[in-house]
Design a protein around this motif. Structure first.
Motif, PDB file in Angstrom:
ATOM      1  N   THR A  17     162.527  22.606 -17.219  1.00 27.62           N
ATOM      2  CA  THR A  17     161.090  22.726 -17.461  1.00 27.62           C
ATOM      3  C   THR A  17     160.809  22.239 -18.873  1.00 27.62           C
ATOM      4  OG1 THR A  17     160.790  24.571 -15.931  1.00 27.62           O
ATOM      5  CG2 THR A  17     159.125  24.293 -17.646  1.00 27.62           C
ATOM      6  N   ILE A  18     159.994  21.199 -18.985  1.00 24.93           N
ATOM      7  CA  ILE A  18     159.738  20.567 -20.273  1.00 24.93           C
ATOM      8  C   ILE A  18     158.561  21.218 -20.987  1.00 24.93           C
ATOM      9  CG2 ILE A  18     159.125  18.382 -21.392  1.00 24.93           C
ATOM     10  CD1 ILE A  18     160.506  16.984 -19.038  1.00 24.93           C
ATOM     11  N   ALA A  19     157.480  21.515 -20.259  1.00 27.25           N
ATOM     12  CA  ALA A  19     156.286  22.046 -20.919  1.00 27.25           C
ATOM     13  C   ALA A  19     155.410  22.790 -19.922  1.00 27.25           C
ATOM     14  CB  ALA A  19     155.478  20.918 -21.561  1.00 27.25           C
ATOM     15  N   ASP A  20     154.665  23.755 -20.446  1.00 29.96           N
ATOM     16  CA  ASP A  20     153.652  24.487 -19.693  1.00 29.96           C
ATOM     17  C   ASP A  20     152.302  23.825 -19.982  1.00 29.96           C
ATOM     18  OD1 ASP A  20     151.720  26.276 -18.741  1.00 29.96           O
ATOM     19  OD2 ASP A  20     152.979  28.024 -19.129  1.00 29.96           O
ATOM     20  N   ILE A  21     151.882  22.963 -19.073  1.00 24.01           N
ATOM     21  CA  ILE A  21     150.630  22.225 -19.271  1.00 24.01           C
ATOM     22  C   ILE A  21     149.422  23.152 -19.214  1.00 24.01           C
ATOM     23  CG2 ILE A  21     149.144  20.430 -18.283  1.00 24.01           C
ATOM     24  CD1 ILE A  21     151.708  19.023 -17.342  1.00 24.01           C
ATOM     25  N   SER A  22     149.435  24.092 -18.287  1.00 21.53           N
ATOM     26  CA  SER A  22     148.299  24.998 -18.143  1.00 21.53           C
ATOM     27  C   SER A  22     148.099  25.856 -19.387  1.00 21.53           C
ATOM     28  CB  SER A  22     148.477  25.888 -16.917  1.00 21.53           C
ATOM     29  OG  SER A  22     149.726  26.547 -16.943  1.00 21.53           O
ATOM     30  N   ALA A  23     149.187  26.254 -20.058  1.00 25.07           N
ATOM     31  CA  ALA A  23     149.050  27.037 -21.281  1.00 25.07           C
ATOM     32  C   ALA A  23     148.298  26.244 -22.341  1.00 25.07           C
ATOM     33  CB  ALA A  23     150.421  27.462 -21.792  1.00 25.07           C
ATOM     34  N   TYR A  24     148.609  24.943 -22.424  1.00 27.36           N
ATOM     35  CA  TYR A  24     147.885  24.084 -23.363  1.00 27.36           C
ATOM     36  C   TYR A  24     146.411  23.996 -22.990  1.00 27.36           C
ATOM     37  CZ  TYR A  24     146.518  19.905 -25.960  1.00 27.36           C
ATOM     38  OH  TYR A  24     145.865  19.017 -26.789  1.00 27.36           O
ATOM     39  N   GLU A  25     146.142  23.834 -21.708  1.00 26.16           N
ATOM     40  CA  GLU A  25     144.747  23.718 -21.271  1.00 26.16           C
ATOM     41  C   GLU A  25     143.953  24.972 -21.600  1.00 26.16           C
ATOM     42  OE1 GLU A  25     141.197  22.671 -18.889  1.00 26.16           O
ATOM     43  OE2 GLU A  25     142.381  22.040 -20.604  1.00 26.16           O
ATOM     44  N   PHE A  26     144.505  26.143 -21.329  1.00 26.15           N
ATOM     45  CA  PHE A  26     143.750  27.372 -21.576  1.00 26.15           C
ATOM     46  C   PHE A  26     143.636  27.683 -23.065  1.00 26.15           C
ATOM     47  CE2 PHE A  26     144.402  27.871 -17.071  1.00 26.15           C
ATOM     48  CZ  PHE A  26     143.244  28.516 -16.649  1.00 26.15           C
ATOM     49  N   ALA A  27     144.521  27.104 -23.873  1.00 26.61           N
ATOM     50  CA  ALA A  27     144.416  27.292 -25.314  1.00 26.61           C
ATOM     51  C   ALA A  27     143.473  26.278 -25.966  1.00 26.61           C
ATOM     52  CB  ALA A  27     145.804  27.179 -25.958  1.00 26.61           C
ATOM     53  N   GLU A  28     143.493  25.027 -25.481  1.00 26.17           N
ATOM     54  CA  GLU A  28     142.762  23.954 -26.147  1.00 26.17           C
ATOM     55  C   GLU A  28     141.518  23.482 -25.395  1.00 26.17           C
ATOM     56  OE1 GLU A  28     143.531  23.014 -29.130  1.00 26.17           O
ATOM     57  OE2 GLU A  28     145.379  24.201 -29.250  1.00 26.17           O
ATOM     58  N   ASN A  29     141.563  23.481 -24.055  1.00 22.13           N
ATOM     59  CA  ASN A  29     140.434  23.060 -23.224  1.00 22.13           C
ATOM     60  C   ASN A  29     139.801  21.773 -23.762  1.00 22.13           C
ATOM     61  OD1 ASN A  29     138.537  23.098 -21.181  1.00 22.13           O
ATOM     62  ND2 ASN A  29     137.222  24.615 -22.163  1.00 22.13           N
ATOM     63  N   PRO A  30     140.519  20.639 -23.702  1.00 22.70           N
ATOM     64  CA  PRO A  30     140.039  19.408 -24.343  1.00 22.70           C
ATOM     65  C   PRO A  30     138.658  18.951 -23.909  1.00 22.70           C
ATOM     66  CG  PRO A  30     142.348  19.180 -23.731  1.00 22.70           C
ATOM     67  CD  PRO A  30     141.867  20.465 -23.111  1.00 22.70           C
ATOM     68  N   ASP A  31     138.297  19.148 -22.625  1.00 23.92           N
ATOM     69  CA  ASP A  31     136.998  18.609 -22.192  1.00 23.92           C
ATOM     70  C   ASP A  31     135.849  19.572 -22.454  1.00 23.92           C
ATOM     71  OD1 ASP A  31     137.350  20.412 -20.028  1.00 23.92           O
ATOM     72  OD2 ASP A  31     136.289  19.073 -18.662  1.00 23.92           O
ATOM     73  N   SER A  32     136.060  20.586 -23.282  1.00 26.19           N
ATOM     74  CA  SER A  32     134.934  21.436 -23.687  1.00 26.19           C
ATOM     75  C   SER A  32     133.931  20.651 -24.528  1.00 26.19           C
ATOM     76  CB  SER A  32     135.427  22.656 -24.464  1.00 26.19           C
ATOM     77  OG  SER A  32     136.081  22.256 -25.664  1.00 26.19           O
TER      78      SER A  32
END
Length: 418
Positions: free
Chosen positions: A137-152
């Protein structure tokens, strides 16, 4: 409410609308030179059969296929004339996807809970399996999304809040007021490249991200909202028909062009229906999205050859289109039933077809309905076909494999066969 129509979670819901095969229309283009002749499809052969949801795959040396069967938990390898081999199995309740190959390893995502906006339920991981069968497992993509939410940074929905009487008639989950991007992760495609790292197109995030080999994640680009006019006949009230609506872009595939730029297909979210799919170019210097062409009916996959011709799978129009280099006008390349993913390798274009065959429906009332069978007899499973290309295509470009990896700056590196 659901953030968008994530590409992998709502394909059947859109297909069930029975969209017509409308002619693709022109869009913008980055400093177009004189158009070159359109590539021509040659002999078509079936190279893999019996697949359930082949929404993403990669092609390796000798035509070996690594296929995410997204209606199952299986990541499968298929060799020419050989028996299918299970490379990896996603956890129960997860779907595999976003397949790419690099330096002998296969990269893929596993995902669950798309559209819930719930960090507990929505989990997406980038994983790899090497030549020895070791899974990492290289990375948790969802964790990044819920922390950063780029399209906000984007605002979606109606340009102005609807009156209460009209708002009360909207289908459940459709916002009556403008809203900014909500956290949601649903990886749809991945792209290896030079300098280490993997580019992931996330259909829920509405963005491209770069995942380093060490698991660090950074946003590469956020796609812009897609302006549409609410059409009649989609189940929305008459008071909303004709109003301007900024749909979520929903990226579905990413490839690198010969100019070093990233090219991305977009399958816009609500209101679903009509030829609103597009291709964007991510400038390698500014990382800003720029419209290349639009008018696609369900743009779910693309491939770009060394000549700059762009092939696009139109899932809901039952065709593969091509935007010739120097043009912004898509043309018919090949009629194909439910094409979903495309890959170039050598002198051939590979495409998954009948991609929605065998779609599970289940008892969940929120689950998308099954698509109406578009063929007689209706196919029971999906396949992958190989389409010979004429000499105009200038050889392969980007086959989800290579000796180098991509840093996220959009610069194309030399790629070699595995």
């Amino acid at each position: 409410m659901k953030k968008s129509s994530p590409a992998l979670a709502v394909l059947a819901a859109t297909a069930a609308l029975g969209l017509a095969a409308s002619p693709a229309t022109a869009g913008g283009r980055h400093h177009p030179p004189s158009p070159s002749p359109a590539p021509v499809a040659g002999e078509v052969t079936t190279v893999a059969e019996g697949l359930l949801g082949p929404l993403s795959f990669a092609v390796g040396r000798g035509g070996t296929l690594d296929v995410a069967q997204s209606f199952t938990t299986l990541l499968t390898r298929i060799t020419d004339g050989g028996e299918p081999e299970v490379l990896a199995t996603a956890p129960e309740g997860y779907s595999p996807g976003s397949v790419s190959r690099d330096r002998g390893a296969t990269y893929y995502t596993v995902a669950t809970g798309a559209g819930t906006n719930d960090p507990v339920a929505n989990i997406t991981l980038l994983q790899s399996v090497d030549r020895d069968g070791t899974i990492e497992t290289i990375a948790d993509i969802s964790a990044y999304e819920f922390a950063e939410n780029p399209d906000s940074i984007n605002t979606y929905g109606f340009e102005e809040a609807l009156p209460a009487e009209c708002a009360a008639q909207l289908p459940e989950g459709i916002p009556a007021s403008p809203y900014t991007g909500l956290p949601d992760s649903n990886p749809a495609a991945s792209l290896p490249g030079r300098f280490g790292g993997t580019i992931v197109a996330d259909a829920g995030m509405n963005a491209l991200i770069q995942v380093s080999d060490d698991g660090d994640i950074a946003t590469v680009a956020v796609l812009p909202p897609i302006p549409v006019t609410v059409p009649a006949g989609i189940g929305w009230p008459d008071c909303a028909v004709g109003l301007a609506y900024n749909a979520e872009p929903v990226p579905t595939d990413v490839e690198r062009g010969p100019d070093g730029a990233l090219y991305v297909t977009s399958l816009p979210g609500s209101p679903e229906g009509g030829p609103t799919g597009s291709v964007f170019r991510i400038d390698p210097a500014t990382l800003e999205p720029e419209l290349v062409a639009t008018g696609f009916v369900g743009a779910t996959g693309l491939a770009v050859n060394d000549n700059g011709d762009i092939f696009v799978a139109e899932l809901f129009a039952n065709r593969i289109s091509v935007v010739p280099s120097g043009s912004d006008t898509p043309q018919l390349f090949l009629e194909a039933n439910q094409p979903a993913a495309l890959e170039l390798r050598g002198d051939a274009l590979y495409a998954s077809v009948d991609a929605l065959a065998g779609l599970p429906t289940g008892p969940d009332p929120e689950a998308p309905p099954a698509a109406e069978p578009p063929a007689e007899p209706a196919p029971a499973t999906g396949s992958i076909i190989r389409i010979e290309l004429d000499d105009n295509c200038g050889g392969y470009h980007h086959h989800h494999g290579g000796a180098d990896r991509h840093s996220g700056d959009g610069v194309r590196g030399d790629e070699s066969e595995e």
